[in-house]
Write an enzyme that holds these catalytic residues in place. Structure first.
Site, short mmCIF file in Angstrom:
data_model
loop_
_atom_site.label_atom_id
_atom_site.label_comp_id
_atom_site.label_asym_id
_atom_site.label_seq_id
_atom_site.Cartn_x
_atom_site.Cartn_y
_atom_site.Cartn_z
N ARG A 1 7.27 1.21 18.57
CA ARG A 1 7.18 0.15 17.98
C ARG A 1 6.22 -0.93 18.70
O ARG A 1 6.24 -0.53 19.87
CB ARG A 1 8.53 -0.49 17.42
CG ARG A 1 9.46 0.21 16.45
CD ARG A 1 9.08 0.45 15.12
NE ARG A 1 8.91 -0.92 14.54
CZ ARG A 1 8.22 -0.86 13.37
NH1 ARG A 1 7.67 -0.12 12.52
NH2 ARG A 1 8.07 -2.42 12.85
N ASP B 1 -0.76 -2.52 12.10
CA ASP B 1 -0.05 -3.50 12.68
C ASP B 1 -0.28 -3.87 14.07
O ASP B 1 -1.01 -5.04 14.38
CB ASP B 1 1.54 -3.75 12.71
CG ASP B 1 2.15 -3.48 11.29
OD1 ASP B 1 1.11 -3.33 10.31
OD2 ASP B 1 3.21 -3.47 11.18
N GLU C 1 7.12 9.12 9.51
CA GLU C 1 5.97 8.11 9.06
C GLU C 1 4.55 8.40 9.67
O GLU C 1 3.54 7.92 9.07
CB GLU C 1 6.65 6.72 9.72
CG GLU C 1 6.09 5.42 9.37
CD GLU C 1 6.47 4.37 10.12
OE1 GLU C 1 7.69 4.60 10.67
OE2 GLU C 1 6.36 3.26 9.61
N GLN D 1 -2.20 -6.71 1.67
CA GLN D 1 -2.20 -5.56 2.42
C GLN D 1 -3.19 -4.66 1.97
O GLN D 1 -3.94 -5.20 0.94
CB GLN D 1 -0.79 -4.68 2.22
CG GLN D 1 -0.29 -4.41 3.63
CD GLN D 1 1.05 -3.50 3.51
OE1 GLN D 1 1.52 -3.25 2.58
NE2 GLN D 1 1.87 -3.23 4.62
N TRP E 1 0.85 -1.26 0.00
CA TRP E 1 0.09 -0.06 0.08
C TRP E 1 0.83 1.35 0.04
O TRP E 1 0.61 2.34 -0.59
CB TRP E 1 -0.99 -0.12 0.91
CG TRP E 1 -0.81 -0.12 2.61
CD1 TRP E 1 0.14 -0.36 3.15
CD2 TRP E 1 -1.88 0.58 3.54
NE1 TRP E 1 0.16 -0.20 4.69
CE2 TRP E 1 -1.21 0.48 4.65
CE3 TRP E 1 -2.99 1.38 3.31
CZ2 TRP E 1 -1.69 0.83 5.95
CZ3 TRP E 1 -3.52 1.91 4.45
CH2 TRP E 1 -2.92 1.65 5.68
C1 DGY Z 1 7.10 -4.07 9.64
O1 DGY Z 1 7.92 -4.87 9.49
O2 DGY Z 1 6.57 -3.35 10.80
C2 DGY Z 1 5.87 -4.07 8.81
O3 DGY Z 1 4.90 -2.98 9.05
C3 DGY Z 1 5.36 -5.04 8.19
O4 DGY Z 1 4.55 -5.10 7.03
#
Ligand code: DGY
Length: 413
Positions: A191, A158, A382, A102, A36
């Protein structure tokens, strides 16, 4: 710095992230072609290089699997800086890819690109591939008439709390030791956590062990959740595909019917408790516990629902910038941790596409202004903290640059 300077910077980011026919999301953290991300990159390119815009989509679809799936990562060239790489996925395809998909935004963006710069010959060549991909979603990721995801990475959102109910039941036995790479590129606090990664890898292991048998993954895999975002995206994408078909002189009845059928199935995603559409675990029936950007994407699909509108408006008013990925009123809200709270320019842009179609110009202008403000003060990161605007995640990010060029800095978007 003026908006004109930012335009030049955004074009430079797209050009610098161009690896020859495809664009990486950002150097270091995401060194391959992502599905995407690429579709948004194409939209950005369409503001200054129409040929390059179409090439981006063509390269993406060159990795389409025979069954129609368009993978979420395409490993065109080796790079040690990312985990899990091609050896872990073991797709057995050329080029090597991941084994999941995706969000299917490509048809939506292909239509916008065609409207902006033309390119009917190239769109005509893409049309059957888009149709085959949408059919794959129908055949391989559908339950109760709703689009499902077999891995949180497939949602593109995610670690969103949407997936917490399904994640709770994933068994991580036998995944073995592994070394993450993402936390070497950006702050670990922004993260997903280790418990998330263990589960992500258990799902990859299941897919690899069954040779990426997509029906088996759907029926017996460790995780399957109904995704409001992909459902709404597919409703819109199928309607856009039907409109593309009409432009091309083809019969668009099939994708149009798919959109209608999905819209009719939406009650399965309705949470009485939240008074909104919400992610739902197919195996257990459990709903996610908070409103998220998944519900907000109902605005992209033009789904009308007064109760949900009220909830979404209240969620938007709880933040200063953009639509948050998770409701600030929820205990799971973390304003800087990836999809557990931050606002994402790409999601804001998709919502804006729906607001424009619905003639809601004041809301669209507010969302555009808030998103542009984030980029003006924070740069091309991002994603962003929706409360104070702090720039988060990877820098010099392709899709943020693309969104600036194609939407956030345009009155005419
Ligand atoms: C990641 O590795 O964080 C990605 O979002 C997987 O697509």
């Amino acid at each position: 710095m003026t908006d004109t300077d930012l335009d030049a910077m955004a074009r430079d980011i797209l050009t610098a992230n161009d690896r020859g026919g495809y664009t990486i999301p950002t150097a270091g953290l995401y060194p391959f072609q992502w599905n995407w991300d690429s579709a948004f990159a194409a939209w950005g390119f369409s503001t200054f290089d129409a040929d390059r815009a179409w090439t981006e989509l063509e390269t993406l679809f060159s990795a389409q699997w025979p069954g129609g799936m368009v993978p979420h990562i395409i490993f065109h060239k080796p790079d040690d800086g990312y985990f899990p790489g091609p050896d872990v996925w073991a797709s057995g395809t050329m080029p090597a890819t991941s084994g999941i998909s995706q969000p299917p935004v490509a048809a939506i963006l292909a239509r916008l690109i065609h409207d902006r710069v033309g390119g009917t010959v190239r769109l005509r060549a893409l049309y059957p591939k888009l149709l085959a991909w949408h059919r794959w979603w129908r055949e391989s990721r559908m339950a109760h008439g709703i689009a499902c995801i077999a891995h949180p990475w497939e949602s593109g959102r995610d670690n969103c709390p949407d997936w917490d109910p399904g994640m709770a039941n994933v068994d991580t036995t036998g995944i073995g030791p592994y070394q993450r790479r993402d936390t070497g590129h950006v702050d670990a606090a922004m993260r997903p956590g280790k418990e998330d990664y263990d589960r992500y890898l258990a799902m990859v292991k299941f897919g690899r062990d069954c040779g990426w048998d997509q029906a088996k993954i759907r029926d017996d895999g460790p995780f399957l959740m109904g995704d409001p975002a992909i459902t709404f995206i597919l409703i819109r994408a199928n309607r856009d595909l039907a409109a593309i078909a009409e432009d091309l002189g083809e019969d668009g009845a099939e994708p149009a019917a798919w959109a209608d059928e999905m819209e009719a199935a939406l009650p399965w995603l309705w949470s009485d408790e939240l008074q909104a559409y919400a992610a739902r675990d197919v195996r257990t029936g459990t709903f996610a516990s908070a409103i998220s950007s998944g519900a907000a994407l109902g605005l992209l699909a033009g789904v009308e629902n007064a109760q949900m509108e009220e909830k979404l408006a209240a969620m938007w008013d709880r933040v200063r910038y953009g639509i948050p990925s998770n409701d600030p009123a929820a205990p799971s809200f973390e304003p800087r941790r990836y999809w557990r709270g931050p606002t994402w320019p790409v999601v804001n842009a998709l919502i804006a596409v729906g607001l424009t179609s619905a003639g809601r110009h004041a809301d669209e202008a507010r969302l555009r202004r808030e998103t542009a403000e984030l980029i003006r003060t924070g740069g091309f990161f991002e994603y962003f903290d929706p409360m104070d605007g702090t720039a988060c995640g990877g820098d010099k990010f392709t899709w943020t640059a693309a969104i600036w060029l194609a939407w956030a800095n345009r009155e005419d978007a």
